[in-house]
Enzyme design. Structure first.
Site, PDB file in Angstrom:
ATOM      1  N   ILE A 121      19.095 -34.445   7.828  1.00  0.00           N
ATOM      2  CA  ILE A 121      19.208 -35.871   7.461  1.00  0.00           C
ATOM      3  C   ILE A 121      20.605 -36.385   7.840  1.00  0.00           C
ATOM      4  O   ILE A 121      21.598 -35.732   7.534  1.00  0.00           O
ATOM      5  CB  ILE A 121      19.014 -36.050   5.934  1.00  0.00           C
ATOM      6  CG1 ILE A 121      17.673 -35.477   5.490  1.00  0.00           C
ATOM      7  CG2 ILE A 121      19.133 -37.513   5.545  1.00  0.00           C
ATOM      8  CD1 ILE A 121      17.492 -35.450   3.979  1.00  0.00           C
ATOM      9  N   GLY A 170      13.503 -19.260   6.839  1.00  0.00           N
ATOM     10  CA  GLY A 170      14.863 -19.560   7.326  1.00  0.00           C
ATOM     11  C   GLY A 170      15.545 -20.670   6.544  1.00  0.00           C
ATOM     12  O   GLY A 170      16.476 -21.299   7.049  1.00  0.00           O
ATOM     13  N   GLU A 173      20.094 -19.192   2.190  1.00  0.00           N
ATOM     14  CA  GLU A 173      21.312 -18.566   2.706  1.00  0.00           C
ATOM     15  C   GLU A 173      21.084 -17.053   2.798  1.00  0.00           C
ATOM     16  O   GLU A 173      20.183 -16.511   2.137  1.00  0.00           O
ATOM     17  CB  GLU A 173      22.484 -18.834   1.753  1.00  0.00           C
ATOM     18  CG  GLU A 173      22.796 -20.307   1.546  1.00  0.00           C
ATOM     19  CD  GLU A 173      23.208 -21.016   2.830  1.00  0.00           C
ATOM     20  OE1 GLU A 173      24.150 -20.565   3.479  1.00  0.00           O
ATOM     21  OE2 GLU A 173      22.549 -22.013   3.187  1.00  0.00           O
ATOM     22  N   LYS A 188      27.618 -29.349  -1.187  1.00  0.00           N
ATOM     23  CA  LYS A 188      27.159 -30.542  -0.464  1.00  0.00           C
ATOM     24  C   LYS A 188      27.563 -31.819  -1.195  1.00  0.00           C
ATOM     25  O   LYS A 188      27.953 -32.805  -0.570  1.00  0.00           O
ATOM     26  CB  LYS A 188      25.650 -30.470  -0.256  1.00  0.00           C
ATOM     27  CG  LYS A 188      25.255 -29.349   0.700  1.00  0.00           C
ATOM     28  CD  LYS A 188      23.775 -29.055   0.641  1.00  0.00           C
ATOM     29  CE  LYS A 188      23.379 -27.986   1.644  1.00  0.00           C
ATOM     30  NZ  LYS A 188      22.012 -27.498   1.435  1.00  0.00           N
TER      31      LYS A 188
HETATM   32  N1  HSE Z   1      20.260 -22.833   2.144  1.00  0.00           N
HETATM   33  C1  HSE Z   1      20.414 -24.220   2.437  1.00  0.00           C
HETATM   34  C2  HSE Z   1      19.314 -24.990   1.746  1.00  0.00           C
HETATM   35  C3  HSE Z   1      20.359 -24.421   3.919  1.00  0.00           C
HETATM   36  O1  HSE Z   1      18.333 -24.369   1.318  1.00  0.00           O
HETATM   37  O2  HSE Z   1      19.427 -26.197   1.584  1.00  0.00           O
HETATM   38  C4  HSE Z   1      20.680 -25.820   4.365  1.00  0.00           C
HETATM   39  O3  HSE Z   1      21.960 -26.213   4.011  1.00  0.00           O
END
Ligand code: HSE
Length: 383
Positions: A121, A170, A173, A188
């Site tokens: 985004i 995927g 982390e 974030k």
């Molecule tokens: N592990 C992070 C998430 C990856 O699940 O949002 C993206 O920043």
């Protein structure tokens, strides 16, 4: 027209996706890929990072290795060698963003990290281009936890099975504990506050609760009460100070948050005129994240790339300023002066007690839960 020459560090989920997307770009050229020793098994790959960092033909280094060290050393060296840097590494920008940004400013290069917040985004770029002062930021900022909760709610998967799916897709982390305990969301939120309000908020002052204590029973109770649960970030600049926290939150079924499913995120910001902007899309995964990396690279070609301002403020969150209502699950016989003071209603559901607490200062709620957890299993969510 000269192509933008790119050196890519790392070839995991995000690195591979960046390499894939770069193949489709006419104005960009993937010059080389750095992989750790023993893994550089294609002609475009090297296990000598200086082949890229010191290479005069390379304009931009894309860091997709993750982790702090050696990524920090490599980025620093790249900047000192006059290269722009694009990274998706939110832990690194949280730890070293200020220092690296100052270095980038002195070297007259850009340090961009759009992919570090909101996956695919364009949350940070949209705030950067917003001309009216921003006062609030937040939303669902972690794809892994959203995926887990959604799978538990709609497909009745267990927490651990949903986590396994998030890992194999995927989204999580390498060590998923930062996804689950809310730290990834906090990183974030802090980046959104830095971009939106030019302020680095002290990490220690942000109250953080993830979903590590969420159980099937909670999902069943919330479903019966016609709510969904979402892990949400909240940041606000008030006249009295900053508020910043991460909390599971109960949302109505008709809300945008409730309709944010799978690995999607819902990001929002509000400006001083109370105009609210919401952006949703995939918040985790190789290709979504790579699309934000490509956005940053493209802004370098268009000469609209952005680096944080040279003067950033520093502040603490003061979550005593924010009072919220909460639902808390505790053992039936648990009590404390805090619970007595704030409890409005209580309900027993399948042998556990859910209490609604009213008008609780956010920082006190987090502190009390930590205290209760020394001996008890507790989960709470904002209502
Ligand atoms: N592990 C992070 C998430 C990856 O699940 O949002 C993206 O920043």
């Amino acid at each position: 027209m000269k192509k933008l020459n790119i050196g890519l560090l790392g070839y995991g989920t995000v690195g591979k996706a960046v390499a894939t997307l770069l193949q489709e770009q006419e104005n960009m050229n993937l010059h080389g890929i750095f992989r750790r020793s023993g893994k550089a098994d294609e002609s475009i790959m090297t296990d000598l990072v200086d082949d890229l960092l010191l290479n005069p033909q390379i304009d931009v280094i894309v860091e997709a290795m993750g982790g702090l060290i050696p990524a920090y050393d490599y980025i620093k060296k790249a900047i000192l060698n006059g290269k722009h840097v694009v990274t998706a590494n939110k832990a690194l920008i949280n730890a070293y963003g200020e220092e690296l940004n100052q270095l980038a400013l002195t070297q007259n290069v850009s340090l961009m990290f759009s992919a570090a917040c909101g996956g695919g985004i364009p949350f940070l770029p949209t705030m950067i281009s917003h001309t009216t002062p921003i006062r609030k930021v937040g939303g669902i900022l972690n794809g892994t936890t959203n995926f887990i909760i959604d799978k538990m709610e709609r497909e009745h998967l267990s927490f651990s099975d949903a986590l396994k799916q998030a890992q194999s897709s995927g989204y999580a982390e390498a060590d998923p504990s930062n996804d689950l305990n809310g730290i990834d969301t906090m990183y974030k939120l802090r980046l959104a506050l830095a971009i939106g309000m030019h302020t680095w908020i002290d990490l220690e002052s942000i109250d953080v609760e993830g979903i590590a204590h969420l159980k099937d029973i909670d999902i069943k109770y919330f479903t019966q009460q016609k709510y969904k649960c979402r892990l949400m970030a909240y940041g606000e600049k008030t006249v009295k100070g900053f508020i910043a926290c991460v909390e599971p939150s109960l949302v109505e079924l008709s809300s945008l948050e409730a309709r944010t499913i799978e690995n999607n995120n819902l990001t929002w910001f509000e400006n001083k005129d109370l105009q609210r902007f919401e952006l949703s899309g995939q918040g985790a995964g190789g290709l979504p994240t790579a699309s934000n990396v490509l956005r940053d690279l493209n802004s370098m070609i268009e000469k609209t790339s952005y680096t944080l301002p040279s003067v950033m403020n520093e502040d603490q969150a003061d979550n005593q300023l924010d009072h919220q209502n909460y639902l808390i699950r505790t053992p039936i016989d648990l009590n404390s002066p805090f619970l007595e003071k704030y409890t409005g209603q209580s309900r027993v559901f399948s042998g556990v007690l859910y209490r609604t607490l009213y008008e609780v200062p956010v920082n006190e709620m987090h502190k009390e839960v930590l205290r209760l957890r020394e001996k008890n299993e507790v989960f709470f969510a904002r209502t």
